[in-house]
Design a protein around this motif. Sequence first.
Motif, PDB file in Angstrom:
ATOM      1  N   ARG A 153       0.851  -1.194   0.000  1.00  0.00           N
ATOM      2  CA  ARG A 153       0.000   0.000   0.000  1.00  0.00           C
ATOM      3  C   ARG A 153       0.892   1.251   0.000  1.00  0.00           C
ATOM      4  N   PRO A 154       1.338   1.661  -1.196  1.00  0.00           N
ATOM      5  CA  PRO A 154       2.292   2.761  -1.300  1.00  0.00           C
ATOM      6  C   PRO A 154       1.802   4.101  -0.739  1.00  0.00           C
ATOM      7  N   ASP A 155       0.512   4.291  -0.586  1.00  0.00           N
ATOM      8  CA  ASP A 155      -0.011   5.561  -0.072  1.00  0.00           C
ATOM      9  C   ASP A 155      -0.277   5.529   1.433  1.00  0.00           C
ATOM     10  N   TYR A 156       0.277   4.563   2.140  1.00  0.00           N
ATOM     11  CA  TYR A 156       0.002   4.373   3.560  1.00  0.00           C
ATOM     12  C   TYR A 156       0.850   5.338   4.388  1.00  0.00           C
ATOM     13  N   ALA A 157       0.243   6.463   4.774  1.00  0.00           N
ATOM     14  CA  ALA A 157       0.959   7.548   5.454  1.00  0.00           C
ATOM     15  C   ALA A 157       1.569   7.106   6.778  1.00  0.00           C
ATOM     16  N   ASN A 158       0.855   6.300   7.568  1.00  0.00           N
ATOM     17  CA  ASN A 158       1.390   5.860   8.872  1.00  0.00           C
ATOM     18  C   ASN A 158       2.662   5.042   8.695  1.00  0.00           C
ATOM     19  N   ALA A 159       2.662   4.162   7.710  1.00  0.00           N
ATOM     20  CA  ALA A 159       3.854   3.345   7.480  1.00  0.00           C
ATOM     21  C   ALA A 159       5.025   4.214   7.022  1.00  0.00           C
ATOM     22  N   TRP A 160       4.754   5.204   6.170  1.00  0.00           N
ATOM     23  CA  TRP A 160       5.816   6.131   5.756  1.00  0.00           C
ATOM     24  C   TRP A 160       6.376   6.865   6.967  1.00  0.00           C
ATOM     25  N   SER A 161       5.503   7.363   7.819  1.00  0.00           N
ATOM     26  CA  SER A 161       5.932   8.084   9.012  1.00  0.00           C
ATOM     27  C   SER A 161       6.757   7.180   9.922  1.00  0.00           C
ATOM     28  N   ASN A 162       6.277   5.965  10.138  1.00  0.00           N
ATOM     29  CA  ASN A 162       6.994   5.026  11.008  1.00  0.00           C
ATOM     30  C   ASN A 162       8.343   4.630  10.417  1.00  0.00           C
ATOM     31  N   LEU A 163       8.389   4.446   9.093  1.00  0.00           N
ATOM     32  CA  LEU A 163       9.657   4.133   8.438  1.00  0.00           C
ATOM     33  C   LEU A 163      10.624   5.296   8.607  1.00  0.00           C
ATOM     34  N   SER A 164      10.125   6.500   8.435  1.00  0.00           N
ATOM     35  CA  SER A 164      10.955   7.692   8.619  1.00  0.00           C
ATOM     36  C   SER A 164      11.514   7.753  10.037  1.00  0.00           C
ATOM     37  N   ASN A 165      10.657   7.523  11.020  1.00  0.00           N
ATOM     38  CA  ASN A 165      11.113   7.530  12.415  1.00  0.00           C
ATOM     39  C   ASN A 165      12.149   6.448  12.686  1.00  0.00           C
ATOM     40  N   THR A 166      11.974   5.292  12.064  1.00  0.00           N
ATOM     41  CA  THR A 166      12.935   4.202  12.226  1.00  0.00           C
ATOM     42  C   THR A 166      14.291   4.608  11.653  1.00  0.00           C
ATOM     43  N   CYS A 167      14.265   5.238  10.492  1.00  0.00           N
ATOM     44  CA  CYS A 167      15.517   5.699   9.888  1.00  0.00           C
ATOM     45  C   CYS A 167      16.181   6.763  10.762  1.00  0.00           C
ATOM     46  N   LEU A 168      15.382   7.622  11.382  1.00  0.00           N
ATOM     47  CA  LEU A 168      15.938   8.615  12.307  1.00  0.00           C
ATOM     48  C   LEU A 168      16.581   7.927  13.507  1.00  0.00           C
ATOM     49  N   LEU A 169      15.964   6.844  13.972  1.00  0.00           N
ATOM     50  CA  LEU A 169      16.560   6.102  15.089  1.00  0.00           C
ATOM     51  C   LEU A 169      17.898   5.488  14.688  1.00  0.00           C
ATOM     52  N   TYR A 170      17.979   4.982  13.431  1.00  0.00           N
ATOM     53  CA  TYR A 170      19.263   4.475  12.932  1.00  0.00           C
ATOM     54  C   TYR A 170      20.316   5.572  13.008  1.00  0.00           C
ATOM     55  N   THR A 171      19.942   6.762  12.534  1.00  0.00           N
ATOM     56  CA  THR A 171      20.858   7.894  12.526  1.00  0.00           C
ATOM     57  C   THR A 171      21.267   8.259  13.952  1.00  0.00           C
ATOM     58  N   SER A 172      20.285   8.297  14.834  1.00  0.00           N
ATOM     59  CA  SER A 172      20.545   8.619  16.235  1.00  0.00           C
ATOM     60  C   SER A 172      21.452   7.573  16.877  1.00  0.00           C
ATOM     61  N   ASP A 173      21.176   6.309  16.604  1.00  0.00           N
ATOM     62  CA  ASP A 173      22.012   5.226  17.155  1.00  0.00           C
ATOM     63  C   ASP A 173      23.433   5.311  16.613  1.00  0.00           C
ATOM     64  N   ALA A 174      23.564   5.624  15.322  1.00  0.00           N
ATOM     65  CA  ALA A 174      24.892   5.726  14.717  1.00  0.00           C
ATOM     66  C   ALA A 174      25.666   6.893  15.332  1.00  0.00           C
ATOM     67  N   ALA A 175      24.957   8.008  15.572  1.00  0.00           N
ATOM     68  CA  ALA A 175      25.624   9.156  16.192  1.00  0.00           C
ATOM     69  C   ALA A 175      26.053   8.830  17.620  1.00  0.00           C
ATOM     70  N   ASP A 176      25.203   8.111  18.338  1.00  0.00           N
ATOM     71  CA  ASP A 176      25.545   7.702  19.704  1.00  0.00           C
ATOM     72  C   ASP A 176      26.780   6.796  19.701  1.00  0.00           C
ATOM     73  N   GLU A 177      26.879   5.906  18.719  1.00  0.00           N
ATOM     74  CA  GLU A 177      28.020   5.011  18.616  1.00  0.00           C
ATOM     75  C   GLU A 177      29.304   5.803  18.352  1.00  0.00           C
ATOM     76  N   GLU A 178      29.196   6.833  17.502  1.00  0.00           N
ATOM     77  CA  GLU A 178      30.366   7.647  17.200  1.00  0.00           C
ATOM     78  C   GLU A 178      30.833   8.415  18.432  1.00  0.00           C
ATOM     79  N   ASP A 179      29.908   8.844  19.273  1.00  0.00           N
ATOM     80  CA  ASP A 179      30.250   9.605  20.464  1.00  0.00           C
ATOM     81  C   ASP A 179      30.942   8.732  21.522  1.00  0.00           C
TER      82      ASP A 179
END
Length: 156
Positions: free
Chosen positions: A129-155
Amino acid sequence: MAVISAALVEQAIAALRQGDQVQAEHLLEQAVQLDPRHPVARHNLAELHYRQGRLEPAQAMFVQLVNDVPDFLPAYPSLLELLEQRLAAGDAPPEDLRPTLLNNYANVLLGLGRLPEAEQLYRRSLALRPDYANAWSNLSNTCLLYTSDAADEEDR
């Protein structure tokens, strides 16, 4: 038929309160047979199977119920609990689930800190369901968590 099924469900609930799971199962099966679309009867029968440890039939019934009656909200917490239990036991994610269920299941994985699997399920949801806004939002948040986790690892 719906009135008869509802009465059978009430009798089944009374049987459960008295500890008679066999009678409750029999009554719920009758209710579902009389009215196969009756969501309360189907949910209670799936819930009974789940509480008895019969996870495969319970899961199949919950998934079918969510697919057939996606707005019957009581099925989601039960199914997600069952899926979380199976995941904790090392079972693989189930196949052929609706986009909403995939999204909700991914939310469970995300809550457990299993970001790669959550991302995969969000993407599967979006493939269906390519138009599923909640899944897009959740995927975006998951990617932000990856970024946050990677930054935490670098620190560190």
